[in-house]
Motif scaffolding. Sequence first.
Motif, short mmCIF file in Angstrom:
data_model
loop_
_atom_site.label_atom_id
_atom_site.label_comp_id
_atom_site.label_asym_id
_atom_site.label_seq_id
_atom_site.Cartn_x
_atom_site.Cartn_y
_atom_site.Cartn_z
N PRO A 187 -3.56 -15.02 -0.28
CA PRO A 187 -2.67 -14.31 0.77
C PRO A 187 -1.58 -13.79 0.36
CG PRO A 187 -3.02 -16.67 1.08
CD PRO A 187 -3.95 -16.25 -0.30
N ALA A 188 -0.76 -13.94 -0.93
CA ALA A 188 0.18 -13.06 -1.46
C ALA A 188 0.01 -11.66 -1.60
CB ALA A 188 0.71 -13.76 -2.75
N TYR A 189 -1.27 -11.54 -2.11
CA TYR A 189 -1.64 -10.06 -2.34
C TYR A 189 -1.73 -9.33 -0.91
CZ TYR A 189 -4.26 -12.76 -5.89
OH TYR A 189 -4.71 -13.45 -6.84
N ILE A 190 -2.27 -9.76 -0.03
CA ILE A 190 -2.32 -9.05 1.49
C ILE A 190 -0.91 -9.07 1.79
CG2 ILE A 190 -3.17 -9.35 3.60
CD1 ILE A 190 -5.39 -9.24 1.33
N TYR A 191 0.05 -9.93 1.72
CA TYR A 191 1.43 -9.84 2.22
C TYR A 191 2.09 -8.85 1.66
CZ TYR A 191 0.92 -14.68 4.18
OH TYR A 191 0.25 -15.55 4.74
N TYR A 192 1.74 -8.68 0.07
CA TYR A 192 2.40 -7.50 -0.63
C TYR A 192 1.88 -5.99 0.06
CZ TYR A 192 4.43 -5.90 -5.12
OH TYR A 192 4.99 -5.44 -6.28
N MET A 193 0.57 -6.15 0.30
CA MET A 193 0.27 -4.87 0.68
C MET A 193 0.81 -4.52 2.39
SD MET A 193 -3.69 -3.34 1.32
CE MET A 193 -3.92 -1.62 1.77
N ILE A 194 0.81 -5.50 3.02
CA ILE A 194 1.59 -5.41 4.34
C ILE A 194 3.03 -4.99 4.19
CG2 ILE A 194 2.31 -6.90 6.31
CD1 ILE A 194 -0.15 -8.34 6.14
N ALA A 196 4.19 -3.15 2.04
CA ALA A 196 4.31 -1.76 1.53
C ALA A 196 4.03 -0.76 2.65
CB ALA A 196 3.49 -1.42 0.62
N MET A 197 2.93 -1.31 3.57
CA MET A 197 2.65 -0.56 4.87
C MET A 197 3.67 -0.42 5.79
SD MET A 197 -1.39 -1.94 5.31
CE MET A 197 -1.79 -0.96 6.84
N ILE A 198 4.23 -1.79 5.86
CA ILE A 198 5.72 -1.65 6.79
C ILE A 198 6.74 -0.56 6.36
CG2 ILE A 198 7.40 -3.15 7.64
CD1 ILE A 198 5.65 -5.50 7.69
N GLU A 199 6.91 -0.81 5.03
CA GLU A 199 8.03 0.14 4.57
C GLU A 199 7.74 1.53 4.71
OE1 GLU A 199 8.90 -0.87 0.56
OE2 GLU A 199 9.27 -2.87 0.80
N ALA A 200 6.27 2.10 4.59
CA ALA A 200 5.91 3.24 4.84
C ALA A 200 6.05 3.77 6.09
CB ALA A 200 4.55 3.58 4.45
N GLY A 201 5.69 2.88 7.02
CA GLY A 201 5.89 2.90 8.41
C GLY A 201 7.36 3.53 9.00
N ILE A 202 8.23 2.67 8.35
CA ILE A 202 9.72 2.59 8.64
C ILE A 202 10.20 4.07 8.50
CG2 ILE A 202 12.10 1.72 8.12
CD1 ILE A 202 10.70 -0.75 8.26
N GLU A 203 9.88 4.43 6.91
CA GLU A 203 10.27 5.64 6.29
C GLU A 203 9.65 6.88 7.16
OE1 GLU A 203 9.97 3.96 1.75
OE2 GLU A 203 8.45 5.33 2.59
N GLY A 204 8.44 6.58 7.65
CA GLY A 204 8.10 7.75 8.62
C GLY A 204 8.59 7.75 9.96
N LEU A 214 2.27 -3.11 14.27
CA LEU A 214 1.16 -2.30 14.20
C LEU A 214 0.46 -2.82 12.88
CD1 LEU A 214 2.73 0.90 15.00
CD2 LEU A 214 0.88 -0.14 16.49
N THR A 215 1.24 -2.93 11.60
CA THR A 215 0.70 -3.37 10.41
C THR A 215 -0.34 -4.90 10.62
OG1 THR A 215 2.18 -2.17 9.23
CG2 THR A 215 1.01 -3.66 8.00
N VAL A 216 0.55 -5.86 11.04
CA VAL A 216 -0.07 -7.14 11.28
C VAL A 216 -1.24 -7.20 12.25
CG1 VAL A 216 0.26 -9.30 12.15
CG2 VAL A 216 2.09 -8.26 10.82
N GLN A 217 -1.38 -6.37 13.11
CA GLN A 217 -2.34 -6.17 14.13
C GLN A 217 -3.56 -5.40 13.32
OE1 GLN A 217 -3.00 -7.75 16.88
NE2 GLN A 217 -4.86 -7.19 17.33
N VAL A 263 -6.55 -4.23 -8.25
CA VAL A 263 -6.55 -5.65 -7.69
C VAL A 263 -7.53 -6.85 -8.48
CG1 VAL A 263 -7.60 -6.64 -5.50
CG2 VAL A 263 -6.38 -4.55 -5.21
N LYS A 264 -8.83 -6.17 -8.74
CA LYS A 264 -9.58 -7.15 -9.42
C LYS A 264 -8.61 -7.76 -10.92
CE LYS A 264 -13.57 -5.57 -10.51
NZ LYS A 264 -14.73 -4.26 -10.85
N ALA A 265 -8.07 -6.69 -11.51
CA ALA A 265 -7.11 -7.43 -12.66
C ALA A 265 -6.35 -8.44 -12.17
CB ALA A 265 -6.45 -6.20 -13.38
#
Length: 285
Positions: A187-194, A196-204, A214-217, A263-265
Amino acid sequence: MNSTHQASLGSICFYGAGSMAEAIVRGLIHKSVAAPKQISMLNRSNQERLTYLTQQYGVLTGNSEQDKNKYLTEASIIVLAMKPKDAKEALTELGPKLQEGQLIVSLIAGISISTLQQLLGTNAPIARSMPNTSSSIGLGATGLSFSEETTDDHVQQVLSMFQSVGIVSVIPEEQMDILTGVSGSGPAYIYYMIEAMIEAGIEGGLTPDQARNLTVQTVLGAASMMLETGEDPAKLRKDITSPNGSTQAALEVLADKDFTNTVKAAVHRCKERSFEMGQAVKEAL
């Protein structure tokens, strides 16, 4: 879950009151697998934490020697929920207190069944588990391995506990470290990606709420799509990747950064660290 499951579990003492213990307690109560009065939680000195747990869930709590002796000796199931670095002292102290028939369920990352029995000074029946925090909302993924001393009743009790808060995989113990890397810490890996996606959306230009929702859904929908269709993730990815389109452009950026191998590493490093923590405890015996 009906009352027969509650009766079969008896009383449960969580020896350790951190976030994972709380997640499982929340799930057990939410799914009515155990009543608050059946559950006790112990820690060494953080009374503020114990007060919160009592107020939030109605469970019994304590950190005095008297409380510890009472709850540990009376419990049908003792859940080891302390940090690996605290395991040696806690389990050496717990061993002489164990009563015949008590079942030990370990949440401690990296520590093998044989090491747990060595620390306890007895070949107690042990279920080694690796849940994740999504257990708190009934969507956990838990790996389980059992010592040869466990009975069929013990196995059913533990399955009842963890199936109430998600899915369960019973695995050979030697696979527990890789399971930790995939689902225990996953779950921590998924939250980490979430993040980043939220930050990118705000930047945009999206609002924080829009970017978050939008990211969570999107993540929820992607996971549900896999579950409902049974399709391979590679196929689902290709289905929405048009040649020379925007999705392909985005995936090329990830590929250029060696996304898959990174991710595999991470998963394999988590596996290694889980093993290292267990070895450190074993070598300190």
